[in-house]
Write a protein that holds these residues in place. Structure first.
Motif, PDB file in Angstrom:
ATOM      1  N   ALA A  54       0.884  -0.978  -0.079  1.00 31.12           N
ATOM      2  CA  ALA A  54       0.032   0.051  -0.040  1.00 31.12           C
ATOM      3  C   ALA A  54       0.587   1.170   0.103  1.00 31.12           C
ATOM      4  O   ALA A  54       0.523   2.054  -0.734  1.00 31.12           O
ATOM      5  CB  ALA A  54      -0.950  -0.086   1.222  1.00 31.12           C
ATOM      6  N   HIS A  55       1.940   1.217   0.753  1.00 25.40           N
ATOM      7  CA  HIS A  55       2.801   2.384   0.885  1.00 25.40           C
ATOM      8  C   HIS A  55       3.788   2.446  -0.430  1.00 25.40           C
ATOM      9  O   HIS A  55       3.936   3.577  -1.007  1.00 25.40           O
ATOM     10  CB  HIS A  55       3.897   2.318   1.947  1.00 25.40           C
ATOM     11  N   LEU A  56       4.056   1.319  -0.950  1.00 28.31           N
ATOM     12  CA  LEU A  56       4.329   1.142  -2.236  1.00 28.31           C
ATOM     13  C   LEU A  56       3.648   2.009  -3.445  1.00 28.31           C
ATOM     14  O   LEU A  56       4.221   2.741  -4.240  1.00 28.31           O
ATOM     15  CB  LEU A  56       4.882   0.029  -2.836  1.00 28.31           C
ATOM     16  N   GLU A  60       5.346   6.326  -0.844  1.00 37.25           N
ATOM     17  CA  GLU A  60       5.998   6.548   0.226  1.00 37.25           C
ATOM     18  C   GLU A  60       6.882   5.351   0.435  1.00 37.25           C
ATOM     19  O   GLU A  60       7.905   5.514   1.412  1.00 37.25           O
ATOM     20  CB  GLU A  60       5.041   6.580   1.595  1.00 37.25           C
ATOM     21  N   VAL A  61       7.076   4.332  -0.059  1.00 34.61           N
ATOM     22  CA  VAL A  61       8.220   3.439   0.025  1.00 34.61           C
ATOM     23  C   VAL A  61       8.531   2.966  -1.392  1.00 34.61           C
ATOM     24  O   VAL A  61       7.794   3.019  -2.339  1.00 34.61           O
ATOM     25  CB  VAL A  61       7.603   1.772   0.372  1.00 34.61           C
ATOM     26  N   SER A  62      10.166   3.289  -1.719  1.00 39.37           N
ATOM     27  CA  SER A  62      10.571   3.076  -3.059  1.00 39.37           C
ATOM     28  C   SER A  62      10.807   1.574  -3.457  1.00 39.37           C
ATOM     29  O   SER A  62      10.804   1.191  -4.617  1.00 39.37           O
ATOM     30  CB  SER A  62      11.855   3.882  -2.958  1.00 39.37           C
ATOM     31  N   GLU A  63      10.784   0.731  -2.329  1.00 38.98           N
ATOM     32  CA  GLU A  63      11.232  -0.870  -2.772  1.00 38.98           C
ATOM     33  C   GLU A  63      10.975  -1.546  -1.419  1.00 38.98           C
ATOM     34  O   GLU A  63      11.185  -1.151  -0.408  1.00 38.98           O
ATOM     35  CB  GLU A  63      12.598  -0.830  -3.234  1.00 38.98           C
ATOM     36  N   TRP A  64      10.442  -2.918  -1.440  1.00 35.25           N
ATOM     37  CA  TRP A  64      10.509  -3.631  -0.555  1.00 35.25           C
ATOM     38  C   TRP A  64      10.841  -5.260  -0.958  1.00 35.25           C
ATOM     39  O   TRP A  64      10.601  -5.479  -1.962  1.00 35.25           O
ATOM     40  CB  TRP A  64       9.204  -3.624   0.258  1.00 35.25           C
ATOM     41  N   THR A  99      10.562   6.765   2.036  1.00 33.61           N
ATOM     42  CA  THR A  99      10.813   8.085   1.599  1.00 33.61           C
ATOM     43  C   THR A  99      10.026   9.080   2.317  1.00 33.61           C
ATOM     44  O   THR A  99      10.448  10.100   1.952  1.00 33.61           O
ATOM     45  CB  THR A  99      10.922   7.895  -0.033  1.00 33.61           C
ATOM     46  N   ASP A 100       9.178   8.647   3.167  1.00 33.59           N
ATOM     47  CA  ASP A 100       8.113   9.594   3.915  1.00 33.59           C
ATOM     48  C   ASP A 100       8.295   9.266   5.296  1.00 33.59           C
ATOM     49  O   ASP A 100       8.045   8.097   5.860  1.00 33.59           O
ATOM     50  CB  ASP A 100       6.903   9.437   3.345  1.00 33.59           C
ATOM     51  N   ALA A 101       8.892   9.964   6.113  1.00 31.55           N
ATOM     52  CA  ALA A 101       9.271   9.758   7.671  1.00 31.55           C
ATOM     53  C   ALA A 101       7.636   9.804   8.307  1.00 31.55           C
ATOM     54  O   ALA A 101       7.590   8.766   9.217  1.00 31.55           O
ATOM     55  CB  ALA A 101      10.025  10.888   8.428  1.00 31.55           C
ATOM     56  N   GLY A 102       6.665  10.467   7.801  1.00 30.68           N
ATOM     57  CA  GLY A 102       5.439  10.441   8.582  1.00 30.68           C
ATOM     58  C   GLY A 102       4.958   8.886   8.181  1.00 30.68           C
ATOM     59  O   GLY A 102       4.051   8.350   9.308  1.00 30.68           O
ATOM     60  N   ALA A 103       4.948   8.321   6.972  1.00 35.03           N
ATOM     61  CA  ALA A 103       4.454   7.063   6.590  1.00 35.03           C
ATOM     62  C   ALA A 103       4.970   6.097   7.477  1.00 35.03           C
ATOM     63  O   ALA A 103       4.561   4.963   7.963  1.00 35.03           O
ATOM     64  CB  ALA A 103       4.526   6.911   5.080  1.00 35.03           C
TER      65      ALA A 103
END
Length: 215
Positions: A54-56, A60-64, A99-103
């Motif tokens: 969901a964050h990807l 807000e996420v570049s990779e996982w 890539t997002d501190a809040g997320a």
């Protein structure tokens, strides 16, 4: 005094706010029966993965990735030296780059609610393009410091012309046999807890050695 060789060291560093956080979590389960233990680990890991997906999608996420899955069994011993029944274990390691501190804060708060999930590391860093640009600037500044030091030494000796002969990372000039371990480009978090959910300032530095001829 017609010609003098001058060897100096130049250092420079700067502070840059971290842009990314590489996070590692481990889903761990155990119990007396292998099947349910593995199934519970898979279900909890799937829940964590759904959150990362969901964050990807939201950027807000570049990779996982799911890096490692382990299943094993052992027979623990009690305080009286007796071996207890077999205990089965399962673990799944996952990693992601936020890539997002809040997320990141929201996600960590969510996964930490489960006793089966442990956050093993949060490593703050710069985005690749930012890091490359900052390292180039810091390296150039370190060389400039070395040039200025060499010029100062030459001036003190009454010499006017200074020419660079060698420039290298600290410890790489062959004549410096007693040099400490080379200090290369580095980026590290400033003082403070590594699990801080606010991006820390990273220190990016460079140390160079230069050999100059003055006359």
């Amino acid at each position: 005094m017609s010609q003098v060789t001058i060897t100096v060291r130049g250092e420079s560093e700067t502070r840059v706010r971290a842009e990314e956080a590489a996070v590692r979590v481990t889903v761990s389960t155990d119990g007396p029966t292998r099947g349910p233990v593995v199934e519970r680990a898979q279900e909890r890991a799937a829940s964590v993965q759904d959150g990362l997906v969901a964050h990807l999608r939201s950027g807000e996420v570049s990779e996982w990735s799911s890096a490692r899955v382990s299943v094993w069994s052992d027979r623990p011993w009690n305080s009286e030296g007796a071996q207890l029944p077999l205990v089965h274990h399962a673990s799944v390691e996952l990693s992601a780059t936020f890539t997002d501190a809040g997320a990141l804060s929201w996600w960590l708060g969510d996964v930490a609610e489960s006793d089966d999930v442990q956050v093993t590391a949060v490593d703050w860093r710069l985005a690749r393009d930012t890091r490359v640009g900052v390292e180039r600037k810091v390296a150039a500044a370190a060389v400039q410091v070395a040039v200025e030091r060499a010029a100062a030494y030459a001036e003190a000796l009454g010499l006017a012309s200074v020419t660079a002969v060698e420039i290298a990372d600290a410890g790489l000039l062959e004549s410096r046999q007693d040099a400490a371990a080379p200090r290369m480009m580095f980026a590290k978090a400033d003082t403070g807890p590594s699990f801080s959910l606010q991006p820390p300032e990273l220190v990016v530095g460079a140390t160079v050695e230069g050999r100059f001829v003055a006359e």
